[in-house]
Design a protein around this motif. Sequence first.
Motif, mmCIF file in Angstrom:
data_model
loop_
_atom_site.group_PDB
_atom_site.id
_atom_site.type_symbol
_atom_site.label_atom_id
_atom_site.label_comp_id
_atom_site.label_asym_id
_atom_site.label_seq_id
_atom_site.Cartn_x
_atom_site.Cartn_y
_atom_site.Cartn_z
ATOM 1 N N ARG A 39 -13.477 -67.922 20.478
ATOM 2 C CA ARG A 39 -14.632 -68.574 21.066
ATOM 3 C C ARG A 39 -14.185 -69.403 22.255
ATOM 4 N N ILE A 40 -15.128 -70.013 22.949
ATOM 5 C CA ILE A 40 -14.774 -70.883 24.065
ATOM 6 C C ILE A 40 -13.958 -72.052 23.535
ATOM 7 N N ASN A 41 -12.891 -72.390 24.194
ATOM 8 C CA ASN A 41 -12.110 -73.550 23.779
ATOM 9 C C ASN A 41 -11.594 -74.296 24.996
ATOM 10 N N LEU A 42 -11.018 -75.430 24.757
ATOM 11 C CA LEU A 42 -10.583 -76.314 25.818
ATOM 12 C C LEU A 42 -9.082 -76.487 25.764
ATOM 13 N N ALA A 43 -8.439 -76.442 26.913
ATOM 14 C CA ALA A 43 -7.012 -76.701 26.983
ATOM 15 C C ALA A 43 -6.785 -77.744 28.068
ATOM 16 N N GLY A 44 -6.449 -78.946 27.691
ATOM 17 C CA GLY A 44 -6.245 -80.014 28.656
ATOM 18 C C GLY A 44 -5.511 -81.167 28.014
ATOM 19 N N ASN A 45 -5.632 -82.341 28.597
ATOM 20 C CA ASN A 45 -4.999 -83.520 28.027
ATOM 21 C C ASN A 45 -5.853 -84.734 28.343
ATOM 22 N N ASP A 46 -5.374 -85.902 27.938
ATOM 23 C CA ASP A 46 -6.157 -87.121 28.129
ATOM 24 C C ASP A 46 -6.254 -87.527 29.596
ATOM 25 N N GLU A 47 -5.352 -86.995 30.422
ATOM 26 C CA GLU A 47 -5.303 -87.411 31.808
ATOM 27 C C GLU A 47 -6.251 -86.626 32.702
ATOM 28 N N SER A 48 -6.623 -85.432 32.297
ATOM 29 C CA SER A 48 -7.438 -84.582 33.161
ATOM 30 C C SER A 48 -8.305 -83.658 32.316
ATOM 31 N N PRO A 49 -9.508 -83.319 32.785
ATOM 32 C CA PRO A 49 -10.362 -82.375 32.040
ATOM 33 C C PRO A 49 -9.663 -81.037 31.858
ATOM 34 N N GLY A 50 -9.890 -80.421 30.710
ATOM 35 C CA GLY A 50 -9.215 -79.166 30.404
ATOM 36 C C GLY A 50 -9.912 -77.962 31.005
ATOM 37 N N PHE A 51 -9.204 -76.858 31.021
ATOM 38 C CA PHE A 51 -9.791 -75.585 31.417
ATOM 39 C C PHE A 51 -10.655 -75.071 30.277
ATOM 40 N N ILE A 52 -11.670 -74.306 30.629
ATOM 41 C CA ILE A 52 -12.530 -73.683 29.638
ATOM 42 C C ILE A 52 -12.130 -72.219 29.522
ATOM 43 N N TYR A 53 -11.790 -71.806 28.317
ATOM 44 C CA TYR A 53 -11.360 -70.437 28.083
ATOM 45 C C TYR A 53 -12.450 -69.633 27.395
ATOM 46 N N LEU A 54 -12.570 -68.384 27.766
ATOM 47 C CA LEU A 54 -13.431 -67.445 27.078
ATOM 48 C C LEU A 54 -12.676 -66.126 26.991
ATOM 49 N N ASN A 55 -12.483 -65.649 25.757
ATOM 50 C CA ASN A 55 -11.692 -64.431 25.532
ATOM 51 C C ASN A 55 -10.300 -64.549 26.144
ATOM 52 N N ASN A 56 -9.727 -65.731 25.969
ATOM 53 C CA ASN A 56 -8.347 -66.005 26.386
ATOM 54 C C ASN A 56 -8.163 -66.036 27.904
ATOM 55 N N GLU A 57 -9.252 -66.140 28.657
ATOM 56 C CA GLU A 57 -9.153 -66.235 30.107
ATOM 57 C C GLU A 57 -9.859 -67.487 30.597
ATOM 58 N N LYS A 58 -9.257 -68.135 31.601
ATOM 59 C CA LYS A 58 -9.896 -69.302 32.195
ATOM 60 C C LYS A 58 -11.184 -68.873 32.881
ATOM 61 N N ARG A 59 -12.243 -69.618 32.631
ATOM 62 C CA ARG A 59 -13.519 -69.277 33.270
ATOM 63 C C ARG A 59 -13.521 -69.754 34.716
ATOM 64 N N LYS A 60 -13.880 -68.849 35.603
ATOM 65 C CA LYS A 60 -13.890 -69.154 37.034
ATOM 66 C C LYS A 60 -15.279 -68.927 37.592
ATOM 67 N N VAL A 61 -15.598 -69.644 38.661
ATOM 68 C CA VAL A 61 -16.900 -69.496 39.315
ATOM 69 C C VAL A 61 -17.040 -68.067 39.833
ATOM 70 N N PRO A 62 -18.140 -67.393 39.527
ATOM 71 C CA PRO A 62 -18.351 -66.037 40.053
ATOM 72 C C PRO A 62 -18.570 -66.066 41.568
ATOM 73 N N ASN A 63 -18.408 -64.940 42.198
ATOM 74 C CA ASN A 63 -18.694 -64.839 43.628
ATOM 75 C C ASN A 63 -20.188 -65.032 43.876
ATOM 76 N N PHE A 64 -20.511 -65.720 44.951
ATOM 77 C CA PHE A 64 -21.906 -65.868 45.363
ATOM 78 C C PHE A 64 -21.975 -66.017 46.872
ATOM 79 N N SER A 65 -23.151 -65.748 47.418
ATOM 80 C CA SER A 65 -23.361 -65.893 48.852
ATOM 81 C C SER A 65 -24.849 -66.073 49.114
ATOM 82 N N PHE A 66 -25.227 -67.285 49.582
ATOM 83 C CA PHE A 66 -26.635 -67.609 49.801
ATOM 84 C C PHE A 66 -26.782 -68.469 51.065
ATOM 85 N N LEU A 67 -28.012 -68.557 51.558
ATOM 86 C CA LEU A 67 -28.304 -69.421 52.707
ATOM 87 C C LEU A 67 -28.522 -70.850 52.238
ATOM 88 N N ASN A 68 -27.995 -71.805 53.017
ATOM 89 C CA ASN A 68 -28.213 -73.209 52.660
ATOM 90 C C ASN A 68 -29.362 -73.803 53.471
#
Length: 241
Positions: A39-68
Amino acid sequence: MRNKYTYVWVSLVVLVFGIIFIPKIIERIKTGTIIQHDRINLAGNDESPGFIYLNNEKRKVPNFSFLNQDSLLISQKDYEGKVYIVEFFFTTCPSICPVMNSNLVEIQEELRDFDDFGVASFTINPEYDTPRVLKEYAEKYGINDMDWHLMTGDRQEIYDLANNGFNIFAAENSEVPGGFEHSGLFALVDKNGYLRSRADDFGNPIIYYRGTISESQGENDEGEKQEISILKEDIKKLLSE
């Protein structure tokens, strides 16, 4: 006699399971990967927010492209090297969006001196929220950070980004005020495009930060506490990485 043989057989199965699997389980506990494959889990420490894992992979922002709001094409690449918050909103929202964006403006002002901080706001009503409308909304709320982009574009792409890319709920619903519903959560992204989070009191990742309660309010009628304070803390930790 049958019961005796059954007992011996069950005991043998338990013994074999223990010999094969218990060392592996102990090893996963030692290495902190006991739930990474489950399941989703957290890997980090008290000094910094941890990475969020899903299926043993760090979750990354998907590609996107929009007008601002300035009719400029913005993608995830424009946020590389920046810590930023992601939200989904719409300009005619009569309920939670004004609180969410007031909270973000407060964060904007507190982090004004940081060039590597930004916000990515995606409208869930792109037919109405044109760049011109988004520009007027930005002026109304005091959104003026150069790295805060209010974005609009293809409807399906935005909804895919929300519901599948970030797993932040957004939908059209004619029965709710404003005609759209969404969760009011903020996602926190580090300089390399990875989603980050702190853990709750039970050691579980909060994943997203509650954006619908202000610091001054403290908590809502349901007893949910504001998370703007911890969001500010975690942003500053990521900025110092």
